[in-house]
Scaffold this motif. Sequence first.
Motif, PDB file in Angstrom:
ATOM      1  N   THR A   1      39.875  52.786  39.882  1.00 41.05           N
ATOM      2  CA  THR A   1      40.509  52.755  41.205  1.00 41.05           C
ATOM      3  C   THR A   1      40.445  51.356  41.813  1.00 41.05           C
ATOM      4  N   LYS A   2      39.274  50.765  41.795  1.00 39.54           N
ATOM      5  CA  LYS A   2      39.071  49.436  42.384  1.00 39.54           C
ATOM      6  C   LYS A   2      39.914  48.374  41.683  1.00 39.54           C
TER       7      LYS A   2
ATOM      8  N   TYR B   1      47.297  45.181  40.748  1.00 33.96           N
ATOM      9  CA  TYR B   1      48.650  45.357  41.296  1.00 33.96           C
ATOM     10  C   TYR B   1      48.871  44.482  42.535  1.00 33.96           C
ATOM     11  N   GLU B   2      47.839  44.362  43.354  1.00 33.32           N
ATOM     12  CA  GLU B   2      47.959  43.527  44.552  1.00 33.32           C
ATOM     13  C   GLU B   2      48.191  42.065  44.164  1.00 33.32           C
TER      14      GLU B   2
ATOM     15  N   ASP C   1      43.976  48.728  41.710  1.00 37.47           N
ATOM     16  CA  ASP C   1      44.478  48.298  43.018  1.00 37.47           C
ATOM     17  C   ASP C   1      44.498  46.777  43.120  1.00 37.47           C
TER      18      ASP C   1
END
Length: 331
Positions: A208-209, A215-216, A212
Amino acid sequence: MKRWQKVGLVILSIVFILIVMMVWYLTTHSMEVAKPFEVNTSAQPYHVLVATQGSTYKDTVVQLIIEKLRENPVYIKVVDVSALPDLTEEGWAAMVILHTWEYSKPQPNARAFVDDVRSKEKLIVLSTSGEGTYTLKEVDGISSASQLSDASEKAEEITKRIKQLLTKNKSIMETKVKYDVKKISWPEKTFVTKRETVAFDSLSNFFTKNYDAIYENLQKAGIQPSDPPCAIYYKIDEEKKETELAAAVPVQGKVPDIKGFGKLTIPPSTVITTTYYGPYDDGMRPAYAAMEEYLNENKLTRELMIEEYLSDPMIEKDTSKWQTNIYFIVK
C-alpha cells in the motif's frame, strides 16, 4: 484444648492436606510448553496444524504422526496450545489439537479455538485425562489416559483422519480449479521498483505504502504506467517468515532516476504463467503448486517469480473476482 480450637486445628489440617494435594497434582500433571517447529516447507500444497502441550506422551504421539506424514506433500506446523489465540483456521487442511483436561475442564485455549472454528470437520482433537474418557462434544474427539502403551494406536488413528481430510481437500481443489500453465515469451520490460526484505505479516502495508509512492512520483514525472502493478519476489525465507521482494510498476521508454526508488529492466525472457482468481491468501497455493509441477515435469529452473495484479481491491470488493497473473521467469 477448647472445642473451637480443636475445630480450628481440624480445618487447618484439611486446608494443609488440600494444598499439599494441589501442589502434588500440579507438579505431577501440569504440562510443559511444547517447543514449536515445522516439518517441510509451506510451499507444499497441504498444510497441517498441530497444537499440543509438552509431555512425554503427547511428544511421542506427535513424533509418530510426523514420521507417518513426513514423506507426503504436507507442511506441518507444531505449536504449543498457548499459541492458538494467535491462529485461525484459514489455510489448514487439518488441525490437530492434543490437550489435557484439568479439574474436569479442557485446556482453555483449546476450548476457545474449537469454539471459534467454523469448519469443525477439519478438527482432530485428542483429549487426555486421568480417566481417559473426556472429549469435546462439538467434535468427533479421541480420548486417552496418557498411557505410552497406546501412543502408537492413537497416532495411527490421528494420521488416518489427517489423510482422509487431505484426500477430501485434494478432491475439492481439483474439482473447483484446474490451473492451465503455459509457456510464453516476454518482451523486454522495465519497472520502477521499491525493493526491501519484508516480514510476511507486513506485506499489505508495504504494498500500500510503496505503490502509492511510486504512482505519485510517476505522475509528477509525467510518466504513464504501461501495465498493472506487480510484485517481484527474489527470495522467500520460511524460517524467518520474511521475503525479499519489490513493489514494481511497469513503464515504457526512458525513465529518469526517482529518489528512493530503483529501476529494473528484464530482458526478453521465457516465462511460464497461470491465472488465479481470489484473495491474496493461502488460497493461492494450488496455483503455485501447478506452476511448480510444470517446472519439474519440464525440467525448468525458476529465476524470478512475479505476480501481476489486475484488480483494484478498492474498486472490486468481491475478493473471488480478484485476478492475479503469476509468472515464473525460467531457463
